[in-house]
Design an enzyme around this catalytic site. Structure first.
Site, PDB file in Angstrom:
ATOM      1  N   HIS A 130     -16.693 -12.157 -24.201  1.00 37.74           N
ATOM      2  CA  HIS A 130     -17.312 -13.345 -23.599  1.00 37.74           C
ATOM      3  C   HIS A 130     -16.333 -14.517 -23.533  1.00 37.74           C
ATOM      4  O   HIS A 130     -16.205 -15.184 -22.513  1.00 37.74           O
ATOM      5  CB  HIS A 130     -18.543 -13.761 -24.407  1.00 37.74           C
ATOM      6  N   ILE A 131     -15.637 -14.768 -24.653  1.00 42.89           N
ATOM      7  CA  ILE A 131     -14.748 -15.933 -24.689  1.00 42.89           C
ATOM      8  C   ILE A 131     -13.462 -15.637 -23.925  1.00 42.89           C
ATOM      9  O   ILE A 131     -13.020 -16.437 -23.093  1.00 42.89           O
ATOM     10  CB  ILE A 131     -14.438 -16.339 -26.147  1.00 42.89           C
ATOM     11  N   ASP A 150      -7.361  -5.217 -24.978  1.00 46.40           N
ATOM     12  CA  ASP A 150      -8.671  -4.961 -25.575  1.00 46.40           C
ATOM     13  C   ASP A 150      -8.729  -3.474 -25.917  1.00 46.40           C
ATOM     14  O   ASP A 150      -8.018  -2.672 -25.314  1.00 46.40           O
ATOM     15  CB  ASP A 150      -9.798  -5.331 -24.592  1.00 46.40           C
ATOM     16  N   ASP A 177      -8.020 -22.636 -35.965  1.00 48.44           N
ATOM     17  CA  ASP A 177      -9.354 -23.226 -36.144  1.00 48.44           C
ATOM     18  C   ASP A 177     -10.129 -22.551 -37.277  1.00 48.44           C
ATOM     19  O   ASP A 177     -11.119 -23.097 -37.753  1.00 48.44           O
ATOM     20  CB  ASP A 177     -10.139 -23.086 -34.829  1.00 48.44           C
ATOM     21  N   GLU A 202     -13.128 -20.928 -46.150  1.00 47.52           N
ATOM     22  CA  GLU A 202     -13.355 -22.274 -45.617  1.00 47.52           C
ATOM     23  C   GLU A 202     -14.305 -23.030 -46.537  1.00 47.52           C
ATOM     24  O   GLU A 202     -15.189 -22.408 -47.138  1.00 47.52           O
ATOM     25  CB  GLU A 202     -13.950 -22.183 -44.197  1.00 47.52           C
ATOM     26  N   HIS A 212     -12.767 -25.325 -37.949  1.00 43.67           N
ATOM     27  CA  HIS A 212     -13.719 -24.349 -37.367  1.00 43.67           C
ATOM     28  C   HIS A 212     -14.705 -25.045 -36.418  1.00 43.67           C
ATOM     29  O   HIS A 212     -15.928 -24.963 -36.599  1.00 43.67           O
ATOM     30  CB  HIS A 212     -14.488 -23.620 -38.485  1.00 43.67           C
ATOM     31  N   ILE A 213     -14.133 -25.707 -35.418  1.00 37.70           N
ATOM     32  CA  ILE A 213     -14.978 -26.480 -34.485  1.00 37.70           C
ATOM     33  C   ILE A 213     -15.063 -25.838 -33.102  1.00 37.70           C
ATOM     34  O   ILE A 213     -15.561 -26.454 -32.160  1.00 37.70           O
ATOM     35  CB  ILE A 213     -14.444 -27.923 -34.312  1.00 37.70           C
ATOM     36  N   GLY A 214     -14.588 -24.596 -32.984  1.00 40.09           N
ATOM     37  CA  GLY A 214     -14.570 -23.950 -31.661  1.00 40.09           C
ATOM     38  C   GLY A 214     -15.916 -24.024 -30.943  1.00 40.09           C
ATOM     39  O   GLY A 214     -15.995 -24.286 -29.751  1.00 40.09           O
ATOM     40  N   GLY A 215     -16.991 -23.790 -31.679  1.00 41.11           N
ATOM     41  CA  GLY A 215     -18.319 -23.775 -31.044  1.00 41.11           C
ATOM     42  C   GLY A 215     -19.091 -25.051 -31.304  1.00 41.11           C
ATOM     43  O   GLY A 215     -20.297 -25.117 -31.030  1.00 41.11           O
TER      44      GLY A 215
END
Ligand SMILES: NC(=O)c1ccc[n+]([C@@H]2O[C@H](COP(=O)([O-])OP(=O)(O)OC[C@H]3O[C@@H](n4cnc5c(N)ncnc54)[C@H](O)[C@@H]3O)[C@@H](O)[C@H]2O)c1
Ligand SMILES: O=C(O)[C@H](O)COP(=O)(O)O
Length: 521
Positions: free
Chosen positions: A261-262, A281, A364, A369, A399-402
């Site tokens: 997806h990403i 992949d 990220d 964490e 960890h702010i990707g989303g």
């Protein structure tokens, strides 16, 4: 709960906004995300069970005559449903009795309790409250110890990527029915142990993909122009206008590892910036635009100016980028990881940056964490952290990707909807550890309908035994599917008298393959 309490119903007129999730009559195949935004705030709370009995299953939806279904039936429905929330081995006969509908006795009463951790979007919390659940909202992640202490009060838990739901936590919580991962990754949950205990797990498979892809684009440009270094210098009063080692991204090659997806979303954005895209992949995937799949990771590493990871954390990907892989990257290339911390050996990355083999990196996610915001990103989380903090052209983010308003709202809506659909209707569409099973809704015309939701071990002969138990009634529809060791049966049965429900429940619960039995109506 007294009969008068049970009589509480939302006052809804035809023009009122709906106070429940707009679940269509036949939900098969319709992704939860297609249900649209969260419903408006309800004026009156209602038990999810009462709402099932009086509203939720109507093919006509809100405002239909099915809302006129008798209150006593709704109240009795609450009592019957709750027997199913008890642990599978809870002795039905020993449940405390309360005053029931029409003055009769009913089983223990209560609300579904949901624990939301890690600052899950507040709209999701409101949505679950409006569905009639009791919701506790906590901003931090819980440790295993905290979960062992606090989780026994809840039937449902919502987490993000930090809270680890281990086998120990699962085994200690037989009352737990469902886990909502309000994120993409589900590696923080022992999915297999959860399935074996009849606990369904849901996630949000793509609601934050765009946010991550946009962050990566920003990182590619920022690394290429050494933006964070220049900004840091200027904040310290140092004017350092340089072009050496700063590049346009047009014409450069982006190597995407994991074209899901990403990765695929990022591929389209990168081409719009004039980059060439190659990807690696483990499965063949159709390229978007003019992107091209390569056969090996080494091939990708040796050809890319920027390498970005978008794989899940699974045994195959843990440590997939180490000293060897960094040495296979082009001299002066850049490395980006927004996937999961354990996929990368960060000491090896620090070596590659210190030796100037790589020109920069953006990280990220980390193997360990902190569980909450504040100080704590230090050597206690890994010896590489003090090294990373010294390096130039290295972007470190928590960890702010989303973490965007859009993504968090969408995830909140999607996962909260999945939890309610499972708890109230038994639907497992979108579950990551259960077979996906759904039935079109009970018509609610007949108060003698019940829905059996039966999670069991995947063994021969189970359906024969269950259908024998149900054989005195009309099985209107049923659907069963299996996934590995577990199977899930949903069956709608009509012609069931109130006095027969406890007996059906007990008989099914006592079948040899039983993991979890719930009766809904
Ligand atoms: N930083 C963040 O905040 C953030 C946000 C969202 C997702 N994520 C992480 O990103 C990951 C990817 O998300 P997605 O939605 O694109 O997942 P996805 O499942 O859609 O795609 C993952 C792709 O990786 C491929 N893959 C699996 N193993 C591989 C291997 N060994 N080598 C190469 N490819 C492999 C899969 O075939 C799949 O195409 C998530 O699992 C999550 O851990 C992080
Ligand atoms: O798996 C995910 O979706 C991301 O890693 C985001 O996790 P978070 O919700 O904990 O930020």
């Amino acid at each position: 709960m007294s009969a008068s309490n049970a009589n509480r119903r939302p006052s809804v007129s035809a023009s009122d906004p709906p106070t429940f999730i707009p679940i269509p009559a036949n939900t098969r195949g319709i992704p939860a995300s297609s249900f649209g935004p969260l419903s408006p705030v309800a004026t009156t709370g209602t038990s999810p069970l009462a709402s099932y009995a009086s509203y939720g299953t109507s093919p006509q939806g809100p405002g239909s005559h099915n809302r006129q279904r008798s209150t006593s039936s709704a109240a009795f429905g609450i009592a019957r449903q709750l027997t199913a929330f008890l642990p599978a081995d809870y002795p039905l006969d020993e449940e405390p009795e309360h005053e029931g509908p029409n003055g009769g006795s009913a089983k223990k009463q209560g609300k579904v309790k949901v624990l939301l951790l890690e600052n899950i979007n507040l709209d999701a919390a409101n949505f679950l409250k409006n569905a009639g659940y009791e919701v506790d909202h906590v901003s931090k992640a819980y440790s295993e110890e905290e979960l062992l202490q606090k989780l026994p009060n809840y039937q449902a838990i919502g987490i993000r990527s930090k809270t680890k739901i281990t086998k120990k936590v699962i085994d200690a919580n037989p009352q737990l029915l469902v886990i909502g991962c309000f994120c993409i990754g589900t590696n923080q949950v022992d999915l297999d142990s959860a399935a074996k205990k009849g606990i369904a797990v849901f996630n949000s498979p793509f609601s934050n993909s765009r946010s991550v892809a946009e962050l990566v684009i920003s990182e590619i440009i920022a690394l290429s122009r050494q933006l964070t270094d220049r900004s840091g210098e200027l904040k310290q009063g140092i004017w350092n206008k340089v072009s050496k080692g700063c590049w346009e991204i047009r014409g450069k090659t982006l190597g995407i590892v994991g074209y899901g997806h990403i990765g695929a979303q990022l591929s389209v954005l990168a081409e719009a910036f004039g980059m060439s895209v190659i990807y690696y992949d483990v499965i063949p995937i159709m390229p978007l635009g003019t992107a091209r799949q390569v056969d090996t990771l080494e091939d990708l590493l040796s050809k890319s100016d920027f390498v970005t990871l978008h794989v899940p954390e699974i045994p195959d990907t843990i440590g997939m980028m180490g000293a060897l892989e960094f040495s296979q990257m082009k001299n002066g290339a850049y490395f980006i990881n927004n996937a999961r911390g354990k996929v990368v050996d960060l000491d090896a990355l620090a070596d590659a940056l210190e030796s100037k083999h790589l020109a920069g990196a953006a990280i990220d996610v980390f193997p360990r964490e902190p569980g909450s915001n504040g100080p704590g990103f230090d050597g206690s989380l890994g010896s590489f952290i003090p090294r990373l903090r010294q390096l130039n052209n290295l972007i470190l983010t928590p960890h702010i990707g989303g973490s965007t308003e859009e993504a968090q709202r969408a995830i909140g809506s999607e996962v909260a909807t999945a939890l309610v659909r499972y708890l109230n209707y038994g639907t497992t569409l979108g579950s990551v550890n259960f077979p996906e099973v759904d039935l079109r809704a009970i018509t609610a015309q007949d108060e003698r309908h019940i829905r059996l939701c039966f999670v069991h071990r995947n063994e021969p002969g189970v359906l024969k035994v269950v259908n024998n138990i149900l054989s005195d009634h009309n099985i209107e529809k049923q659907f069963s599917d299996s996934k590995g060791d577990i199977a899930y049966l949903m069956a709608d049965i009509s012609g069931v008298g109130h006095e027969e429900v406890a007996d059906i429940y007990t008989q099914i619960k006592r079948t040899q393959a039983n993991i979890l039995t719930r009766l809904l109506y």
